[in-house]
Design a protein around this motif. Structure first.
Motif, mmCIF file in Angstrom:
data_model
loop_
_atom_site.group_PDB
_atom_site.id
_atom_site.type_symbol
_atom_site.label_atom_id
_atom_site.label_comp_id
_atom_site.label_asym_id
_atom_site.label_seq_id
_atom_site.Cartn_x
_atom_site.Cartn_y
_atom_site.Cartn_z
ATOM 1 N N UNK A 1 0.812 -1.209 0.000
ATOM 2 C CA UNK A 1 0.000 0.000 0.000
ATOM 3 C C UNK A 1 0.840 1.251 0.000
ATOM 4 N N UNK A 2 0.172 2.410 -0.112
ATOM 5 C CA UNK A 2 0.872 3.683 -0.204
ATOM 6 C C UNK A 2 1.723 3.959 1.036
ATOM 7 N N UNK A 3 1.287 3.476 2.189
ATOM 8 C CA UNK A 3 2.026 3.760 3.421
ATOM 9 C C UNK A 3 3.208 2.823 3.626
ATOM 10 N N UNK B 1 1.897 10.315 2.674
ATOM 11 C CA UNK B 1 1.696 8.909 2.340
ATOM 12 C C UNK B 1 2.831 8.028 2.858
ATOM 13 N N UNK B 2 4.039 8.519 2.817
ATOM 14 C CA UNK B 2 5.184 7.711 3.236
ATOM 15 C C UNK B 2 5.482 7.835 4.723
ATOM 16 N N UNK B 3 4.679 8.599 5.455
ATOM 17 C CA UNK B 3 4.803 8.631 6.902
ATOM 18 C C UNK B 3 5.890 9.514 7.462
ATOM 19 N N UNK B 4 6.504 10.367 6.636
ATOM 20 C CA UNK B 4 7.580 11.193 7.184
ATOM 21 C C UNK B 4 7.044 12.261 8.129
ATOM 22 N N UNK B 5 5.786 12.654 7.981
ATOM 23 C CA UNK B 5 5.201 13.592 8.937
ATOM 24 C C UNK B 5 4.983 12.925 10.294
ATOM 25 N N UNK B 6 4.696 11.614 10.268
ATOM 26 C CA UNK B 6 4.427 10.910 11.521
ATOM 27 C C UNK B 6 5.693 10.749 12.344
ATOM 28 N N UNK B 7 6.722 10.200 11.730
ATOM 29 C CA UNK B 7 7.990 10.015 12.447
ATOM 30 C C UNK B 7 9.086 9.682 11.441
ATOM 31 N N UNK B 8 9.909 10.660 11.071
ATOM 32 C CA UNK B 8 10.964 10.404 10.093
ATOM 33 C C UNK B 8 12.245 9.832 10.706
ATOM 34 N N UNK B 9 12.269 9.641 12.018
ATOM 35 C CA UNK B 9 13.485 9.212 12.713
ATOM 36 C C UNK B 9 13.589 7.689 12.684
ATOM 37 N N UNK B 10 14.792 7.184 12.374
ATOM 38 C CA UNK B 10 15.037 5.740 12.339
ATOM 39 C C UNK B 10 15.999 5.348 13.445
ATOM 40 N N UNK B 11 16.045 4.064 13.738
ATOM 41 C CA UNK B 11 16.915 3.525 14.784
ATOM 42 C C UNK B 11 18.333 3.408 14.242
#
Length: 747
Positions: free
Chosen positions: A169-171, A329-339
């Motif tokens: 899906x888009x997300x 759509x790719x969720x960067x607004x939600x949380x762009x930080x990675x481990x």
């Protein structure tokens, strides 16, 4: 949003402008990110960062955008990933011409799912792959990046690539970018970025078809324009192409990103714009949403164009909406930080090793095997040739090691020499014999001596792959390893570079049998080799596990099942030689040679034999919007397991226009044990027979057709006549792009 903030979302910034000694340059960050930014360009790949550092830098930049800019909008980090993430420590898979040779879309989907895992580990949400160019001129250096010469094969493989990368899906997953829109594989003279001059039917039915199919069937989320012009109109400024066709006809709703510097080229190459502002306005109005690799012709120039009435703010707003939509759509607004701590663990997993070895094995294409020389059963081998013992020689042009050929970077790959040397009870004698492109023959005698002392000679030869060597000076051309395949490495000779052909000829003078292993992304003209060399294996550019995969095939642990995705010409002067030419081209000969390739599209041998029965159609007549099935049984009649690629072609028997002599409509790679039979059924829609009528409407034409099953385009083993009962224009919602295939076991 202010005009400056809007324009910033349509721009980008690359690693070179933000990094200094693997750390952020604070002044550069403030300068480039003051109003926000659309894309981060290749932070890890261009920055040469380890996975952990790439994740850290991405996190620091996203944090800056969220906390230090007025709107707090994160960016889209993008990377290249054609044969794997193009950065340090990445897994490198076979180059795409090799993946096309597998004729296995499901395998490619598994490959790109694996690539996706590495990209996600460093915070990437957008990838500049795959390549949908249909390779019609083999002189073009970028043929190795493509899925070959046929639009249907390109479409099937590209759709699988996108599905693996993007997820369900888009997300999910990573946004895939279809490139280069459109027709980059058939430009004048086979030269990168040169003009494209084709008729409207060929443009639509060959070059546009893969984009339409993949957008429709795989929901591709991004498209990249091509560098060249089409009949005088640069793709970067073509509103007809980027808006009317792409968005209007194909229904594309993602973002269009510029090929690197293509907006600049409107001034520097095409001459259709005189200023940065003019070029920026032309590109934005045509439909390019984001300028890459960094903001140069957009940014302040778009702001000024709006303020001075040269650009409608509504046009700017529409592209901003598309970029922001992708970010949501790719969720960067939600949380762009990675481990950051987990980034390293995402790379070079055991699963990735397994996948790339399988992919390399399935890409191997056996062209000749006189006297069943292969698989080998010998005590000693002479390993000769410049492609035997250099990890970079296993890589395509968009692999990190090959993309930077002059840098000292050790790829985590296993060479053929290393793999052969690791085999128990096998004596290996090694002499390179010559370099890739250098003129020296000083090593010939040593190579011949090694051959004479061995049971068989393995000659590893081919072109070196890299980027942008078309404008090097004469001194650079004299180097022993000049690339003659890859972007900007176009050629006028399809033979082996340097003195490699002379080396093979010298080896043939010994009494030792010679196996030529072509480790090359270039489709070479090898007529002389087809006549004189006992066995030929095309290994393409097989990636990290290339050495073991080649050894597996040579010694019979795996039976080759690859098929050619391009027709191999007898000489460069024979071009074009693709299989689906029209009859008046395909059936004409030259004074000193015929018009047939030395090895045809879809060709490839195995270590076993396959037999087919007759093809059976569910009906011999079909209405123009209906579907039929074509079924055939294939049996492995040899004494060992192997894979056969069953190929479905159609031919218009009495068309109202000159049409290709035949067209690929479906295929299935079928694994078969010795003595095993399977029934392959293709579900073919009559709409797949459609072509553009005199008014340029896509229509299925009444009349006779032929349904064919082949081992290759030149080896049709069964056929059946089919009648289309009426002529009808194909509605947009009624068109089928792909043939559904089922395989049944036969007891």
């Amino acid at each position: 949003m202010t005009l400056e903030e809007k324009a910033a979302q349509l721009g980008s910034v690359n690693a070179d402008r933000l990094l200094e000694n693997d750390e952020l340059d604070d002044e550069a960050v403030e300068e480039w990110l003051e109003h926000g930014i659309g894309h981060f360009t290749r932070l890890g790949g261009e920055g040469g960062l380890s996975p952990a550092d790439a994740a850290r830098i991405a996190n620091e930049l996203q944090t800056y955008l969220r906390e230090e800019t007025r709107l707090g909008i994160p960016a889209i980090p993008h990377e290249e990933c054609l044969s794997g993430y193009m950065g340090p420590n990445a897994t490198t898979f076979p180059q795409m011409i090799g993946m096309a040779s597998s004729w296995n879309p499901d395998l490619l989907r598994t490959v790109t799912e694996t690539i996706r895992g590495e990209l996600e580990g460093i915070g990437t949400t957008h990838a500049l792959s795959p390549v949908l160019d249909v390779a019609r001129d083999l002189r073009w250096g970028r043929v190795e990046e493509t899925f070959g010469e046929d639009p249907y094969l390109v479409s099937e493989m590209a759709a699988a690539y996108v599905n693996g990368l993007q997820g369900e899906g888009r997300a999910d997953g990573i946004s895939a970018t279809l490139k280069h829109f459109v027709g980059h594989g058939a430009t004048d003279g086979g030269k990168n970025r040169s003009s494209l001059n084709v008729g409207p039917r060929e443009l639509r039915e060959v070059h546009l078809f893969p984009y339409e199919a993949v957008i429709s069937e795989a929901n591709a989320e991004s498209v990249m324009n091509a560098y060249h012009d089409i009949d005088g109109v640069p793709c970067a400024s073509s509103e007809w192409l980027l808006t009317d066709v792409l968005r209007g006809e194909f229904g594309f709703d993602g973002t269009v990103v510029s090929d690197y510097y293509s907006v600049r080229h409107l001034v520097t190459e095409h001459g259709t714009a005189n200023t940065k502002r003019e070029a920026g306005v032309q590109s934005l109005e045509a439909g390019i949403d984001v300028e890459l690799p960094y903001t140069e012709y957009y940014g302040e120039h778009l702001v000024e164009a709006v303020e001075e009435g040269e650009l409608a703010e509504e046009t700017l707003d529409e592209s901003v909406r598309r970029v922001l939509r992708e970010k949501f759509r790719k969720g960067v607004f939600d949380d762009p930080i990675v481990d950051e701590d987990a980034a390293t663990d995402a790379f070079h997993t055991e699963e990735a090793r397994t996948v790339t070895r399988r992919a390399a094995r399935e890409s191997m294409t056996l062209l000749k095997n006189e006297g069943d020389l292969l698989p080998l059963d010998v005590d000693s081998v002479a390993v000769v040739g410049p492609k035997a013992d250099d990890t970079k020689e296993l890589m395509g042009d968009y692999a990190y090691a090959a993309h930077y050929p002059e840098e000292e970077y050790e790829a985590d790959a296993i060479t053929p020499l290393e793999a052969l040397g690791a085999r128990e009870d096998l004596e290996v004698l090694h002499e390179p014999g010559c370099t890739i492109s250098g003129p020296s023959t000083d090593g010939f005698d040593a190579a011949a001596s090694a051959a004479e002392d061995a049971d068989v000679t393995l000659a590893f030869v081919g072109a070196r792959s890299a980027v942008d060597f078309s404008d090097v000076d004469e001194e650079q051309r004299k180097k022993p390893s000049v690339p003659t395949s890859g972007e900007g490495c176009d050629v006028t000779d399809l033979g082996l570079p340097g003195v490699q052909e002379e080396l093979v000829s010298r080896l043939l003078e010994t009494e030792t049998p010679v196996v030529v292993v072509l480790v090359s992304g270039k489709p070479h003209a090898i007529e002389w080799m087809a006549e004189d060399v006992p066995a030929i294996l095309y290994a393409w550019l097989p990636g990290d596990e290339g050495g073991p995969a080649i050894a597996d095939v040579l010694f019979g642990e795996y039976a080759p099942g690859g098929k050619l995705p391009v027709s191999l010409p007898k000489s460069v002067g024979q071009l074009p030689v693709y299989y689906n030419r029209k009859a008046n081209t395909a059936n004409k000969d030259y004074v000193y040679t015929d018009g047939e390739p030395v090895y045809p599209f879809g060709y490839g041998l195995s270590y076993t034999e396959f037999e087919y029965d007759a093809v059976s159609l569910s009906a011999n007549a079909v209405a123009p919007l209906e579907t039929i099935t074509a079924s055939i049984t294939v049996t492995n009649v040899g004494d060992r397991a192997g894979d056969e690629v069953v190929q479905l072609y159609t031919r218009a028997a009495n068309p109202s226009q000159a049409r290709p002599i035949q067209e690929l409509q479906g295929f299935e790679r079928v694994p078969l044990e010795s003595g095993e039979s399977k029934r392959v059924t293709f579900e073919l829609s009559a709409t797949q027979l459609a072509y553009h009528d005199l008014d340029m409407n896509l229509a299925v034409e009444e009349g006779p057709y032929e349904v064919r099953i082949g081992r290759s385009a030149a080896d049709i083993v069964a056929s059946e006549e089919l009648e289309v009962t009426a002529t009808k224009t194909v509605p947009k919602t009624g068109r089928a792009y792909f043939t559904e295939t089922t395989v049944e076991d036969i007891e």
